[in-house]
Write an enzyme that holds these catalytic residues in place. Structure first.
Site, mmCIF file in Angstrom:
data_model
loop_
_atom_site.group_PDB
_atom_site.id
_atom_site.type_symbol
_atom_site.label_atom_id
_atom_site.label_comp_id
_atom_site.label_asym_id
_atom_site.label_seq_id
_atom_site.Cartn_x
_atom_site.Cartn_y
_atom_site.Cartn_z
ATOM 1 N N ASN A 127 11.763 -5.384 75.946
ATOM 2 C CA ASN A 127 11.718 -4.446 77.063
ATOM 3 C C ASN A 127 11.512 -3.026 76.549
ATOM 4 O O ASN A 127 11.843 -2.707 75.409
ATOM 5 C CB ASN A 127 13.019 -4.498 77.871
ATOM 6 C CG ASN A 127 13.054 -5.669 78.836
ATOM 7 O OD1 ASN A 127 12.019 -6.083 79.350
ATOM 8 N ND2 ASN A 127 14.236 -6.202 79.081
ATOM 9 N N LYS A 211 5.375 -2.227 83.692
ATOM 10 C CA LYS A 211 6.646 -2.911 83.481
ATOM 11 C C LYS A 211 7.755 -1.902 83.191
ATOM 12 O O LYS A 211 8.896 -2.070 83.653
ATOM 13 C CB LYS A 211 6.546 -3.914 82.328
ATOM 14 C CG LYS A 211 7.827 -4.719 82.147
ATOM 15 C CD LYS A 211 7.721 -5.789 81.089
ATOM 16 C CE LYS A 211 9.029 -6.580 81.009
ATOM 17 N NZ LYS A 211 9.001 -7.621 79.964
ATOM 18 N N ASN A 215 11.355 -1.464 85.077
ATOM 19 C CA ASN A 215 12.615 -1.486 84.332
ATOM 20 C C ASN A 215 13.411 -0.197 84.499
ATOM 21 O O ASN A 215 14.647 -0.218 84.501
ATOM 22 C CB ASN A 215 12.344 -1.736 82.846
ATOM 23 C CG ASN A 215 11.998 -3.178 82.544
ATOM 24 O OD1 ASN A 215 12.354 -4.070 83.297
ATOM 25 N ND2 ASN A 215 11.300 -3.415 81.447
ATOM 26 N N ASN A 229 19.709 -7.866 91.527
ATOM 27 C CA ASN A 229 18.426 -7.163 91.659
ATOM 28 C C ASN A 229 18.011 -6.921 93.106
ATOM 29 O O ASN A 229 17.478 -5.870 93.443
ATOM 30 C CB ASN A 229 17.325 -7.949 90.954
ATOM 31 C CG ASN A 229 17.470 -7.936 89.440
ATOM 32 O OD1 ASN A 229 18.387 -7.327 88.903
ATOM 33 N ND2 ASN A 229 16.565 -8.606 88.754
ATOM 34 N N SER A 281 18.828 -7.646 82.798
ATOM 35 C CA SER A 281 19.232 -7.715 81.395
ATOM 36 C C SER A 281 20.172 -6.575 81.031
ATOM 37 O O SER A 281 21.132 -6.761 80.273
ATOM 38 C CB SER A 281 17.999 -7.689 80.485
ATOM 39 O OG SER A 281 17.230 -6.514 80.699
ATOM 40 N N GLU A 293 19.125 -1.504 76.182
ATOM 41 C CA GLU A 293 17.832 -0.960 75.763
ATOM 42 C C GLU A 293 17.462 0.310 76.527
ATOM 43 O O GLU A 293 16.305 0.700 76.557
ATOM 44 C CB GLU A 293 16.743 -2.027 75.960
ATOM 45 C CG GLU A 293 16.908 -3.221 75.048
ATOM 46 C CD GLU A 293 15.879 -4.317 75.301
ATOM 47 O OE1 GLU A 293 14.969 -4.479 74.471
ATOM 48 O OE2 GLU A 293 15.993 -5.002 76.334
#
Length: 329
Positions: A127, A211, A215, A229, A281, A293
């Protein structure tokens, strides 16, 4: 240039690493490939543990299954043998797929860079953005470095135990180095034989930004609010989402990437809807007390904003907020 891509190493024993390892393993006989997994903890294992290793895999289950007796995922769980990578596997690898957290990519490559053949295809599957600058310093200039973006859902519920939670697709493209058409075609063919649908893109960077934008919205908000989500689509998040996306578009334009607010709004809505019951995640990492991340997601927007003298207050705020959550767990 190598003409065949029959020796494949998957790096990482997390959810995505085990997902790709499993599907490549299942296709290995028909594809005539040699496959192994490089795990971060394998140096701690005894010879017997290495030789007898196995993993648990639960295949994707349609939620609409009519037979109530099949509700338990345990009914689908199967044990499979696991082959750990040795130094000879790394040196003979023609494809290395790094399925790692973004902050582990550079360090993992440092450990094996000296053994990687310069003709090997190195695929980054993580990611966020921002790892390439470190990666290119570790490998020869001609080394083919690709990125793979996937929408498959995968959940690791125990060490070496993973469930395929949702069907998706993967996009792959070249970030640096040299890739022949023959290599490209064979790579896509093999990956499609294992876990379709896989498509090659000449402009993979735009796909990365799309993407990244998703994210930057779904991951931090679900992590901070501790929500699934789908709840991102509640109206009370609309203003915040628009602020995040507007900042991302401004930064992307400075990087010569054109994104449209209406397109991003629709895409975020659709992804949140299609993964409504999923735990992101980043939220999973926060709940488990693991590092996230976020430095390579909202933090990446923050750093690029600084470079281009573009204010990114909302992305910066969420970046710092997630880091603070992580530091207090």
């Amino acid at each position: 240039m190598t003409n065949k891509l029959n020796n494949i190493v998957v790096v990482g024993q997390g959810a995505m690493g085990l997902l790709w390892y499993h599907h490549l393993s299942q296709a290995s006989e028909s594809l005539n490939i040699k496959l192994s997994l490089l795990a971060s903890n394998q140096t701690l294992l005894t010879k017997d543990q290495l030789n007898s290793a196995s993993y648990q895999f639960t295949r994707y289950i349609q939620e609409q299954a009519e037979d109530s007796k099949l509700n338990s995922q345990l009914n689908y769980q199967t044990s499979y043998p696991l082959s750990y990578s040795q130094t000879t596997d790394i040196s003979s690898a023609e494809v290395i797929i790094l399925c790692l957290k973004s902050f582990h990519i550079a360090n993992a490559l440092k450990q094996i860079a000296k053994d990687i053949n310069p003709n090997c295809l190195v695929i980054l599957a993580h990611n966020g953005m921002g790892t390439l600058a470190d990666v290119v310093k570790l490998l020869p200039s001609q080394q083919a470095i690709l990125t793979m973006l996937t929408t498959h859902g995968s959940y690791r519920y125990a060490p070496l135990a993973v469930t395929h939670t949702g069907l998706g697709q993967s996009d792959i493209g070249l970030l640096a180095g040299e890739l022949s058409l023959r290599q490209q075609e064979q790579l896509i063919s093999q990956l499609n034989s294992a876990l379709p649908q896989v498509d090659f893109h000449q402009d993979i960077v735009t796909k990365q930004w799309l993407k990244l934008a998703i994210n930057c919205v779904i991951n931090p908000i679900t992590a901070i609010e501790n929500i699934d989500n789908g709840k991102i689509n509640n109206k009370n998040y609309s203003e915040q989402i628009n602020l995040l996306l507007t900042e991302i578009i401004a930064v992307s334009q400075a990087e010569s990437i054109d994104l449209l607010l209406s397109d991003l709004q629709l895409t975020v809505h659709r992804v949140a809807q299609s993964t409504a019951k999923n735990c992101s995640s980043m939220r999973s990492d926060v709940l488990a007390g693991r590092s996230t991340e976020v430095d390579y997601i909202n933090g990446y927007i923050h750093r690029l904003g600084q470079q281009h003298n573009i204010a990114t207050p909302e992305n910066t705020r969420l970046w710092q907020q997630v880091r603070n959550i992580k530091s207090t767990t």
